[in-house]
Design an enzyme around this catalytic site. Structure first.
Site, PDB file in Angstrom:
ATOM      1  N   LYS A  13     -27.459   1.122 -28.677  1.00 36.45           N
ATOM      2  CA  LYS A  13     -27.356   0.261 -27.489  1.00 36.45           C
ATOM      3  C   LYS A  13     -28.068  -1.070 -27.733  1.00 36.45           C
ATOM      4  O   LYS A  13     -27.571  -2.119 -27.344  1.00 36.45           O
ATOM      5  CB  LYS A  13     -27.952   0.943 -26.246  1.00 36.45           C
ATOM      6  CG  LYS A  13     -27.257   2.247 -25.869  1.00 36.45           C
ATOM      7  CD  LYS A  13     -27.721   2.732 -24.517  1.00 36.45           C
ATOM      8  CE  LYS A  13     -29.197   3.077 -24.452  1.00 36.45           C
ATOM      9  NZ  LYS A  13     -29.597   4.268 -25.218  1.00 36.45           N
ATOM     10  N   ARG A  88     -29.362   5.874 -15.258  1.00 31.52           N
ATOM     11  CA  ARG A  88     -29.619   7.009 -16.136  1.00 31.52           C
ATOM     12  C   ARG A  88     -29.482   8.331 -15.403  1.00 31.52           C
ATOM     13  O   ARG A  88     -29.619   9.383 -16.022  1.00 31.52           O
ATOM     14  CB  ARG A  88     -31.057   6.898 -16.649  1.00 31.52           C
ATOM     15  CG  ARG A  88     -31.225   6.870 -18.149  1.00 31.52           C
ATOM     16  CD  ARG A  88     -32.705   6.767 -18.394  1.00 31.52           C
ATOM     17  NE  ARG A  88     -33.086   6.883 -19.756  1.00 31.52           N
ATOM     18  CZ  ARG A  88     -33.207   5.858 -20.597  1.00 31.52           C
ATOM     19  NH1 ARG A  88     -32.893   4.651 -20.202  1.00 31.52           N
ATOM     20  NH2 ARG A  88     -33.633   6.058 -21.816  1.00 31.52           N
ATOM     21  N   ARG A 127     -35.532   4.400 -38.292  1.00 34.62           N
ATOM     22  CA  ARG A 127     -36.095   3.263 -37.548  1.00 34.62           C
ATOM     23  C   ARG A 127     -37.625   3.274 -37.617  1.00 34.62           C
ATOM     24  O   ARG A 127     -38.249   2.249 -37.856  1.00 34.62           O
ATOM     25  CB  ARG A 127     -35.621   3.340 -36.084  1.00 34.62           C
ATOM     26  CG  ARG A 127     -36.102   2.197 -35.229  1.00 34.62           C
ATOM     27  CD  ARG A 127     -35.271   2.063 -33.977  1.00 34.62           C
ATOM     28  NE  ARG A 127     -35.763   2.898 -32.884  1.00 34.62           N
ATOM     29  CZ  ARG A 127     -35.072   3.160 -31.780  1.00 34.62           C
ATOM     30  NH1 ARG A 127     -33.854   2.679 -31.636  1.00 34.62           N
ATOM     31  NH2 ARG A 127     -35.582   3.902 -30.827  1.00 34.62           N
ATOM     32  N   ARG A 139     -43.178   2.787 -31.018  1.00 33.86           N
ATOM     33  CA  ARG A 139     -43.184   3.196 -29.614  1.00 33.86           C
ATOM     34  C   ARG A 139     -43.836   4.563 -29.469  1.00 33.86           C
ATOM     35  O   ARG A 139     -43.634   5.438 -30.304  1.00 33.86           O
ATOM     36  CB  ARG A 139     -41.740   3.290 -29.114  1.00 33.86           C
ATOM     37  CG  ARG A 139     -41.237   2.010 -28.495  1.00 33.86           C
ATOM     38  CD  ARG A 139     -39.756   2.059 -28.267  1.00 33.86           C
ATOM     39  NE  ARG A 139     -39.314   3.214 -27.477  1.00 33.86           N
ATOM     40  CZ  ARG A 139     -38.060   3.372 -27.067  1.00 33.86           C
ATOM     41  NH1 ARG A 139     -37.143   2.472 -27.371  1.00 33.86           N
ATOM     42  NH2 ARG A 139     -37.717   4.422 -26.359  1.00 33.86           N
ATOM     43  N   ARG A 150     -36.233  13.461 -24.958  1.00 33.92           N
ATOM     44  CA  ARG A 150     -35.397  12.365 -24.465  1.00 33.92           C
ATOM     45  C   ARG A 150     -33.917  12.737 -24.549  1.00 33.92           C
ATOM     46  O   ARG A 150     -33.129  12.391 -23.668  1.00 33.92           O
ATOM     47  CB  ARG A 150     -35.682  11.083 -25.267  1.00 33.92           C
ATOM     48  CG  ARG A 150     -36.979  10.405 -24.829  1.00 33.92           C
ATOM     49  CD  ARG A 150     -37.568   9.518 -25.892  1.00 33.92           C
ATOM     50  NE  ARG A 150     -36.730   8.399 -26.268  1.00 33.92           N
ATOM     51  CZ  ARG A 150     -36.831   7.753 -27.425  1.00 33.92           C
ATOM     52  NH1 ARG A 150     -37.739   8.111 -28.320  1.00 33.92           N
ATOM     53  NH2 ARG A 150     -36.043   6.742 -27.682  1.00 33.92           N
TER      54      ARG A 150
HETATM   55  P1  ADP Z   1     -34.036   5.123 -25.241  1.00 33.01           P
HETATM   56  O1  ADP Z   1     -32.682   4.781 -24.691  1.00 33.01           O
HETATM   57  O2  ADP Z   1     -34.220   4.699 -26.660  1.00 33.01           O
HETATM   58  O3  ADP Z   1     -34.422   6.558 -25.034  1.00 33.01           O
HETATM   59  P2  ADP Z   1     -35.410   3.310 -23.341  1.00 33.01           P
HETATM   60  O4  ADP Z   1     -36.179   2.205 -23.926  1.00 33.01           O
HETATM   61  O5  ADP Z   1     -34.141   2.962 -22.626  1.00 33.01           O
HETATM   62  O6  ADP Z   1     -35.182   4.357 -24.499  1.00 33.01           O
HETATM   63  O7  ADP Z   1     -36.323   4.130 -22.304  1.00 33.01           O
HETATM   64  C1  ADP Z   1     -37.581   4.651 -22.671  1.00 33.01           C
HETATM   65  C2  ADP Z   1     -38.154   5.506 -21.543  1.00 33.01           C
HETATM   66  O8  ADP Z   1     -38.307   4.704 -20.360  1.00 33.01           O
HETATM   67  C3  ADP Z   1     -37.302   6.681 -21.085  1.00 33.01           C
HETATM   68  O9  ADP Z   1     -37.488   7.815 -21.888  1.00 33.01           O
HETATM   69  C4  ADP Z   1     -37.810   6.878 -19.643  1.00 33.01           C
HETATM   70  O10 ADP Z   1     -39.051   7.522 -19.614  1.00 33.01           O
HETATM   71  C5  ADP Z   1     -38.021   5.452 -19.175  1.00 33.01           C
HETATM   72  N1  ADP Z   1     -36.806   4.899 -18.539  1.00 33.01           N
HETATM   73  C6  ADP Z   1     -36.089   3.815 -18.968  1.00 33.01           C
HETATM   74  N2  ADP Z   1     -35.064   3.567 -18.156  1.00 33.01           N
HETATM   75  C7  ADP Z   1     -35.108   4.521 -17.178  1.00 33.01           C
HETATM   76  C8  ADP Z   1     -34.311   4.822 -16.047  1.00 33.01           C
HETATM   77  N3  ADP Z   1     -33.232   4.097 -15.738  1.00 33.01           N
HETATM   78  N4  ADP Z   1     -34.668   5.891 -15.274  1.00 33.01           N
HETATM   79  C9  ADP Z   1     -35.734   6.634 -15.552  1.00 33.01           C
HETATM   80  N5  ADP Z   1     -36.523   6.426 -16.616  1.00 33.01           N
HETATM   81  C10 ADP Z   1     -36.226   5.378 -17.424  1.00 33.01           C
END
Ligand code: ADP
Length: 204
Positions: A13, A88, A127, A139, A150
């Site tokens: 993404k 999400r 990564r 991270r 996740r």
């Molecule tokens: P990735 O897609 O690589 O797992 P992101 O950077 O999008 O990671 O998100 C990292 C973390 O931030 C998620 O695991 C969650 O804890 C939180 N998060 C991000 N966006 C949302 C969302 N829309 N709703 C709930 N939690 C979120």
């Protein structure tokens, strides 16, 4: 152009989002980035989100919905945007529908990057190794243990959005296992085809 990028962690993404914002002159909103910034700044949202994110769980819907609601109203959103990491959950998708209806805006498409789960763990490991080699900070949630969490959260809470948007004729599925430039071309062609179909009076 108003897009949602959907896909599990490691699906690409970030990479495809970068290319899309450059080509279309639009802004990316990543709830992950926004939450990480809040954690770093020690804001009330950041303090609440920190441990939840480190565990690999989703933060509460109300929290991200509030963040997105404020941000979507800002003037740099006018030319278009990519939502990365939001919605999400189905509740977040419903809230987004409401927000967009309030502002009279429609999504052009929801682009879903489809990737084999086995490949994801490898991609994240690569990564981490590359970032470590460059001396960049890793991270807190980029480790095999949390990645599993996740992925579980993705499967249980986010994957249903695929059907949610397919039902609305908004879903564009793309094979995220192809080489980066191929994924890029496939997204572009899919978006063009959708645009042509919409202007010819068809949807979905
Ligand atoms: P990735 O897609 O690589 O797992 P992101 O950077 O999008 O990671 O998100 C990292 C973390 O931030 C998620 O695991 C969650 O804890 C939180 N998060 C991000 N966006 C949302 C969302 N829309 N709703 C709930 N939690 C979120």
């Amino acid at each position: 152009m108003r897009l949602v990028l959907l896909g599990p962690p490691g699906a690409g993404k970030g990479t495809q989002g970068d290319r899309l914002i450059e080509r279309h002159g639009i802004t990316r909103l990543s709830t992950g980035d926004m939450l990480r910034a809040a954690v770093k700044a020690g804001t009330p949202v950041g303090l609440k989100a920190k441990d939840i994110m480190a565990r690999g769980d989703l933060v509460p819907d109300e929290m991200v919905i509030a963040i997105i609601r404020d941000r979507l109203k800002e003037s740099d959103m006018k030319p278009g945007f990519i939502l990365d990491g939001f919605p999400r959950t189905v509740a977040q998708a419903e809230a987004l529908d409401e927000l967009l209806a309030e502002t009279g805006i429609k999504l052009d498409a929801v682009v879903e990057l489809k990737v084999d789960e086995g490949a994801l763990l490898k991609r994240i490991e690569t990564r981490i190794a590359e970032m470590t080699a460059r001396g960049e900070p890793i991270r807190a949630d980029d480790n095999p243990e949390t990645l599993k969490k996740r992925l579980e959260a993705y499967r249980a809470q986010t994957a249903p959005l695929s059907a949610y948007y397919a039902k609305r004729g908004a879903l564009l599925e793309v094979d995220g296992m192809a080489p980066i430039p191929v994924v890029e071309t496939t997204i572009d062609e899919g978006l063009k085809a959708r645009k042509a179909a919409v202007s010819a009076g068809f949807r979905g």
